[in-house]
Motif scaffolding. Structure first.
Motif, short mmCIF file in Angstrom:
data_model
loop_
_atom_site.label_atom_id
_atom_site.label_comp_id
_atom_site.label_asym_id
_atom_site.label_seq_id
_atom_site.Cartn_x
_atom_site.Cartn_y
_atom_site.Cartn_z
N ARG A 183 0.83 -1.22 0.00
CA ARG A 183 0.00 0.00 0.00
C ARG A 183 0.86 1.25 0.00
O ARG A 183 0.53 2.25 -0.66
CB ARG A 183 -0.93 -0.01 1.22
CG ARG A 183 -2.01 -1.10 1.17
CD ARG A 183 -2.90 -1.03 2.39
NE ARG A 183 -3.71 0.18 2.39
CZ ARG A 183 -4.41 0.60 3.44
NH1 ARG A 183 -4.39 -0.11 4.57
NH2 ARG A 183 -5.12 1.70 3.38
N LEU A 184 1.98 1.21 0.70
CA LEU A 184 2.90 2.35 0.68
C LEU A 184 3.50 2.54 -0.71
O LEU A 184 3.57 3.66 -1.23
CB LEU A 184 4.02 2.14 1.70
CG LEU A 184 3.74 2.56 3.15
CD1 LEU A 184 4.86 2.09 4.05
CD2 LEU A 184 3.59 4.08 3.24
N GLU A 185 3.96 1.43 -1.30
CA GLU A 185 4.58 1.50 -2.62
C GLU A 185 3.60 1.98 -3.68
O GLU A 185 3.97 2.70 -4.61
CB GLU A 185 5.15 0.14 -3.02
CG GLU A 185 6.35 -0.29 -2.18
CD GLU A 185 6.83 -1.68 -2.55
OE1 GLU A 185 6.06 -2.41 -3.21
OE2 GLU A 185 7.96 -2.03 -2.17
N ALA A 186 2.34 1.57 -3.55
CA ALA A 186 1.33 1.94 -4.54
C ALA A 186 0.76 3.34 -4.30
O ALA A 186 -0.01 3.84 -5.11
CB ALA A 186 0.20 0.92 -4.54
N GLY A 187 1.16 3.97 -3.20
CA GLY A 187 0.65 5.31 -2.90
C GLY A 187 -0.75 5.32 -2.33
O GLY A 187 -1.39 6.38 -2.29
N LEU A 188 -1.24 4.15 -1.89
CA LEU A 188 -2.60 4.08 -1.33
C LEU A 188 -2.65 4.64 0.08
O LEU A 188 -3.71 5.03 0.57
CB LEU A 188 -3.10 2.63 -1.34
CG LEU A 188 -3.22 1.98 -2.72
CD1 LEU A 188 -3.67 0.53 -2.58
CD2 LEU A 188 -4.20 2.75 -3.60
N ILE A 189 -1.48 4.66 0.75
CA ILE A 189 -1.40 5.24 2.08
C ILE A 189 -0.78 6.63 1.96
O ILE A 189 0.35 6.78 1.50
CB ILE A 189 -0.56 4.37 3.03
CG1 ILE A 189 -1.25 3.02 3.27
CG2 ILE A 189 -0.34 5.09 4.36
CD1 ILE A 189 -0.46 2.08 4.15
N GLN A 190 -1.53 7.64 2.34
CA GLN A 190 -1.05 9.02 2.29
C GLN A 190 -0.63 9.45 3.69
O GLN A 190 -1.46 9.51 4.60
CB GLN A 190 -2.14 9.94 1.74
CG GLN A 190 -2.58 9.62 0.33
CD GLN A 190 -1.46 9.80 -0.67
OE1 GLN A 190 -0.63 10.70 -0.55
NE2 GLN A 190 -1.43 8.95 -1.68
N LEU A 191 0.67 9.72 3.86
CA LEU A 191 1.15 10.16 5.15
C LEU A 191 0.72 11.61 5.40
O LEU A 191 0.83 12.45 4.50
CB LEU A 191 2.67 10.05 5.22
CG LEU A 191 3.22 8.68 5.64
CD1 LEU A 191 2.86 7.62 4.60
CD2 LEU A 191 4.73 8.73 5.83
N LYS A 192 0.22 11.88 6.59
CA LYS A 192 -0.26 13.21 6.95
C LYS A 192 0.75 13.87 7.89
O LYS A 192 0.81 13.56 9.07
CB LYS A 192 -1.63 13.11 7.61
CG LYS A 192 -2.70 12.53 6.72
CD LYS A 192 -4.04 12.44 7.43
CE LYS A 192 -5.11 11.82 6.53
NZ LYS A 192 -6.42 11.70 7.23
N LYS A 193 1.54 14.77 7.32
CA LYS A 193 2.57 15.43 8.11
C LYS A 193 1.96 16.60 8.87
O LYS A 193 1.30 17.46 8.30
CB LYS A 193 3.70 15.91 7.21
CG LYS A 193 4.43 14.76 6.51
CD LYS A 193 5.46 15.26 5.51
CE LYS A 193 6.61 15.94 6.19
NZ LYS A 193 7.67 16.32 5.24
N GLU A 194 2.18 16.60 10.20
CA GLU A 194 1.67 17.65 11.06
C GLU A 194 2.77 18.05 12.04
O GLU A 194 3.69 17.28 12.32
CB GLU A 194 0.44 17.19 11.84
CG GLU A 194 -0.71 16.69 10.97
CD GLU A 194 -1.82 16.10 11.80
OE1 GLU A 194 -2.85 16.77 11.96
OE2 GLU A 194 -1.64 14.97 12.31
N GLU A 195 2.68 19.26 12.54
CA GLU A 195 3.65 19.69 13.54
C GLU A 195 3.24 19.09 14.89
O GLU A 195 2.36 19.60 15.58
CB GLU A 195 3.70 21.21 13.61
CG GLU A 195 4.89 21.70 14.43
CD GLU A 195 5.03 23.21 14.39
OE1 GLU A 195 6.16 23.71 14.40
OE2 GLU A 195 3.98 23.90 14.36
#
Length: 337
Positions: A178-190
């Motif tokens: 899922r990471l490689e396919a871009g199905l998981i979107q990481l949400k960067k927050e402070e």
């Protein structure tokens, strides 16, 4: 067809003009001169229209040939097209070259994804084969043999262990794919990095206590960093878990955080067996395990998954190691948004 209509209209106008001169002036010489002049002008018009037709025909023929190169995927020939001049054909060639570049890039991407998928399927098949074989043997032993209750209980526990390994493998592979396919979107927050480290450390406390390995964490209580807390904690957990696995009993693991100008550096140091320098790149490959580590439980996907997570946040991982003294994994995460 349009050119023929224009020529016919011009001829009709000339005939009308000749008739007008003859009827008005009754002068054969003037009429003859007018006829010659009109014929000359009609001839020039015919030559011009023929030349225009040839130019248009050549223009469309060249476009057709260039499009054939595109359809036939003759990318080398397309790169040789003339697209530097300030002409309409050059501008069209620029678009054709651009389309060819996009198609070539998509083709390479598709081929890379296909190879990655084949590699993934091969890896899964190889990794699943061992626990499945073990489960089959254990099942046949329990089913067809008359065993004491104690032995049967022992084999059932072994089956449970193999099922846990299979479940862990499949869960890890799902996350990786899922990471490689871009199905998981990481949400960067402070968020506070201290809390992320605490979440990672909490997952390895039990196995570390079993080996009497204290974990020292040096991080400010308030260390704000732009990152995805959940996935960053998982990446750090994978690195720390490896540190516990490959460290001897009564050793020590040290986690420290340094705030740099552009990056925040997270060092995870252990006192394990160490990693040969020639293997620094290999240890981040999917399912890679050193021969000397085969006796230790694991499937060789933790560091690979950790690197994928960190790289998704525009960071990177480095390793330094001394054989017999231990290793330090350094995780770098950018400070900027």
């Amino acid at each position: 067809m349009k050119n023929k209509m224009i020529f016919l209209a011009a001829a009709i106008c000339c005939i009308g003009y000749w008739s007008y001169l003859f009827l008005c002036f009754h002068n054969p010489v003037l009429t003859a001169v007018s006829v010659l002049v009109c014929l000359f002008l009609l001839w020039l018009l015919y030559l011009q229209m023929s030349r225009t037709e040839r130019i248009v025909a050549d223009f469309f023929e060249e476009i057709n040939q260039n499009l054939d190169l595109l359809f036939n995927k003759s990318y080398e020939s397309i790169n040789n097209l003339n697209f530097l001049e300030e002409t309409l054909m050059a501008r069209i060639n620029q678009k054709i070259v651009r389309i060819a570049e996009i198609l070539a890039a998509e083709r390479k991407k598709s081929a890379k994804e296909k190879m990655s998928l084949q590699s993934l399927i091969s890896d899964i098949s190889h990794q699943v084969k061992t626990p499945m074989t073990n489960l089959k043997m254990l099942h046949e032993t329990i089913q067809h043999r008359d065993l004491p209750d104690a032995k049967r209980t022992e084999l059932l526990k072994t089956m449970g262990s193999q099922l846990d390994k299979l479940d862990f493998l499949l869960t890890s592979m799902v996350k990786t794919s899922r990471l490689e396919a871009g199905l998981i979107q990481l949400k960067k927050e402070e968020k506070n990095l201290f809390n992320t480290l605490a979440a990672a450390v909490s997952g390895i406390t039990v196995p570390a206590d079993k080996k009497n390995i204290p974990i020292e964490v040096f991080c400010q209580d308030q260390c704000l960093l732009n990152h995805d807390p959940k996935w960053t904690a998982e990446a750090l957990f994978n690195v720390m878990e490896n540190a516990v696995k490959y460290s001897p009993q009564n050793s020590r693991i040290r986690v420290s955080v340094e705030k740099w100008e552009m990056y925040t550096k997270i060092n995870i140091s252990d006192q394990g067996r160490g990693i040969p320098e020639a293997h620094y790149g290999k240890i981040f490959q999917r399912f890679y395990r050193e021969e000397s580590s085969q006796a230790i439980e694991g499937i060789g996907i933790g560091l690979y998954l950790a690197r994928e997570i960190i790289q998704k946040q525009n960071g990177y991982i480095m390793v330094q190691s001394v054989i017999g003294k231990g290793s330090t994994f350094s995780v770098f995460l950018p400070n900027a948004f």
